[in-house]
Enzyme design. Structure first.
Site, PDB file in Angstrom:
ATOM      1  NE  ARG A  18      -5.880  -5.080 -19.725  1.00 22.55           N
ATOM      2  CZ  ARG A  18      -6.380  -4.658 -20.901  1.00 22.55           C
ATOM      3  NH1 ARG A  18      -7.222  -3.655 -20.950  1.00 22.55           N
ATOM      4  NH2 ARG A  18      -6.047  -5.254 -22.026  1.00 22.55           N
ATOM      5  CE  LYS A  24      -6.733   1.175 -25.786  1.00 18.41           C
ATOM      6  NZ  LYS A  24      -6.924   2.065 -24.617  1.00 18.41           N
ATOM      7  CB  THR A  70      -4.287   2.871 -22.086  1.00 18.15           C
ATOM      8  OG1 THR A  70      -4.242   2.956 -23.507  1.00 18.15           O
ATOM      9  CG2 THR A  70      -5.695   3.125 -21.607  1.00 18.15           C
ATOM     10  CD  GLU A  81      -4.703   4.745   0.341  1.00 18.29           C
ATOM     11  OE1 GLU A  81      -4.296   4.116   1.335  1.00 18.29           O
ATOM     12  OE2 GLU A  81      -5.896   5.034   0.148  1.00 18.29           O
ATOM     13  CE1 TYR A 141      -4.295   0.302  -0.477  1.00 15.76           C
ATOM     14  CE2 TYR A 141      -4.329  -1.631   0.936  1.00 15.76           C
ATOM     15  CZ  TYR A 141      -4.946  -0.789   0.027  1.00 15.76           C
ATOM     16  OH  TYR A 141      -6.225  -1.045  -0.367  1.00 15.76           O
ATOM     17  CG  ASP A 155      -8.033   9.526 -24.637  1.00 11.11           C
ATOM     18  OD1 ASP A 155      -7.070   8.736 -24.748  1.00 11.11           O
ATOM     19  OD2 ASP A 155      -9.170   9.156 -24.269  1.00 11.11           O
TER      20      ASP A 155
HETATM   21  N1  DSN Z   1     -11.726  -0.224 -25.156  1.00  7.95           N
HETATM   22  C1  DSN Z   1     -10.693   0.563 -25.798  1.00  7.95           C
HETATM   23  C2  DSN Z   1     -10.575   0.260 -27.242  1.00  7.95           C
HETATM   24  O1  DSN Z   1     -10.699  -0.898 -27.604  1.00  7.95           O
HETATM   25  O2  DSN Z   1     -10.334   1.154 -28.036  1.00  7.95           O
HETATM   26  C3  DSN Z   1     -10.858   1.990 -25.552  1.00  7.95           C
HETATM   27  O3  DSN Z   1     -10.986   2.194 -24.189  1.00  7.95           O
END
Ligand code: DSN
Length: 418
Positions: A235, A229, A226, A56, A54, A200
């Site tokens: 993740r 990707k 994110t 925080e 933990y 974004d």
């Molecule tokens: N779920 C993601 C995507 O597949 O583009 C976006 O959050």
């Protein structure tokens, strides 16, 4: 297979699921534009004892003792993120892209403020003001879309929408837009109405750091992404902000919205940032785009209609209506053939998001398996065969066997390097 023996012996039921997923990743063509294969090092950090802690707060300002080692790893992740993106400030704690965006809104806005974003059915995201999402419930969203003829952004129309709606924040960056984004133009539009700009870049972050797409960092107040990707990390998510927004953003994440940070995931983000700063990552990013362009051209040559006529990034949208299929039916046919994509609305789609008229196809994961432009011809052949055989189970099973034989020849990061 890399299922650890401790899991096999202590919980065979879960171990079997992990093994089955490893097999699926190896034998299928993963063409979901938002998915990728994390490296063995990223997986190792994700599965480390750092999950136990933990912490925080932020490095050197925690609410718990014993944080000396997680402080070190979070500071490393922050420094690497800033270097990788050339940013003034980084926050590596958001658990997901949605939470990174939520914190951006809380940092810059008050509930009820006006925000202008891309509509979901033109390629935006749920957190860009969908009425079923917190964003659409807490803030007053207006939406822009793509031009109906070109199916691409019309920046003059966005400027006009901003002038009419007078948002306090403009959101750019998308989940299903295959073309380059002009972040400098978005900054001009935001400045013309005295609005903040949020970029974004969850989908294209790996292309940005690999010099395969222009960067939003010098133009946007806050950049969110994110990490799993095109960045090929664990993740999770992160944000990059100008230094004058740093304190507000940090407070918007913790204590406003999240509790304990996931230190194992932050360590894995640090590993991924170090991988992405290596020269090979630039080649990887360039190859993703070259593969997407080759795949898009080969699909068009096979008779499929590519939305906007092509792609500048890692993904393409395919209109399935000329083939007499919905996106849902095309997704199912391709899945039966071992080709994994997602149904996706296309601009002006008359179908619901559960049915759709299109599919979204992306090349990050197959490029991680070292597939090249010439392999995209083969992949396109499988896709065209599958959609033309959508009602023929025997043909789909035959294609699945061929796909599996083709796919298993390729290296799988995280499995073959373990
Ligand atoms: N779920 C993601 C995507 O597949 O583009 C976006 O959050």
């Amino acid at each position: 297979m890399v299922v650890p023996s401790s899991l096999l012996s202590s919980d065979p039921a879960v171990a079997r699921v992990v093994e089955a997923e490893e097999r699926r990743l190896r034998e299928n063509l993963v063409l979901i534009a938002s998915e990728n294969y994390a490296s063995a090092a990223v997986l190792a950090a994700t599965g480390s004892v750092l999950t136990n802690k933990y912490a925080e707060g932020y490095p050197e300002r925690r609410y718990y003792a014993g944080t000396e080692h997680v402080d070190a790893v979070e500071s490393l992740a922050i420094d690497r993120a800033k270097e990788l993106f050339g940013a003034e400030h980084a926050n590596v704690q958001p658990h997901s892209g949605s939470q990174a965006n939520m914190a951006a809104y809380f940092a810059l806005l008050k509930p009820g403020d006006r925000v202008l974003g891309m509509s979901l059915d033109h390629g935006g995201h749920l957190t860009h003001g969908s009425p079923v999402n917190f964003s659409g419930k807490l803030f007053e969203f207006g939406h822009y879309g793509v031009d109906p003829e070109t199916e691409q952004l019309d920046y003059d129309a966005v400027a006009q929408a901003a002038e009419e709606f007078k948002p306090k924040l403009i959101v750019c960056g998308y989940t299903a837009y295959p073309r380059e984004i002009d972040f400098a133009r978005f900054r001009e539009i935001a400045d013309s109405v005295d609005a903040y700009l949020l970029a974004d870049v969850a989908h294209i972050a790996g292309l940005v750091v690999g010099d395969a797409h222009p960067s939003p960092v010098q133009h946007a107040d806050i950049v969110t992404t994110t990490t799993h990707k095109t960045l090929r990390g664990p993740r999770g998510a992160m944000a990059l902000t100008r230094s004058d927004h740093a304190r507000k953003y940090n407070s918007a994440v913790f204590p406003n919205m999240q509790g304990g940070p996931m230190m194992h995931s932050i360590a894995a983000k640090a590993v991924a940032f170090n991988e992405a700063v290596q020269p090979e990552f630039k080649q990887y990013a360039t190859q993703i785009v070259q593969n997407a362009q080759a795949l898009s051209s080969a699909l068009a040559a096979g008779g499929l209609r590519i939305v906007s006529g092509g792609t500048d990034n890692h993904l393409m949208l395919v209109d399935m209506r000329p083939m007499g299929l919905t996106g849902k039916a095309a997704e199912a046919a391709m899945h039966a053939a071992g080709i994994v994509v997602n149904k996706n609305t296309i601009p002006g789609d008359p179908e619901s998001p559960m049915v759709t008229s299109g599919i979204r196809i992306g090349t990050p994961a197959v490029t991680s398996r070292k597939m090249s432009v010439s392999d995209m011809e083969t992949v396109a052949g499988f896709i065209v065969d599958a959609v033309k055989s959508a009602n023929d189970e025997v043909a789909l099973a035959r294609i699945k066997t061929a796909v599996s034989s083709f796919a298993t020849d390729f290296h799988v990061p995280g499995l073959d390097d373990a």
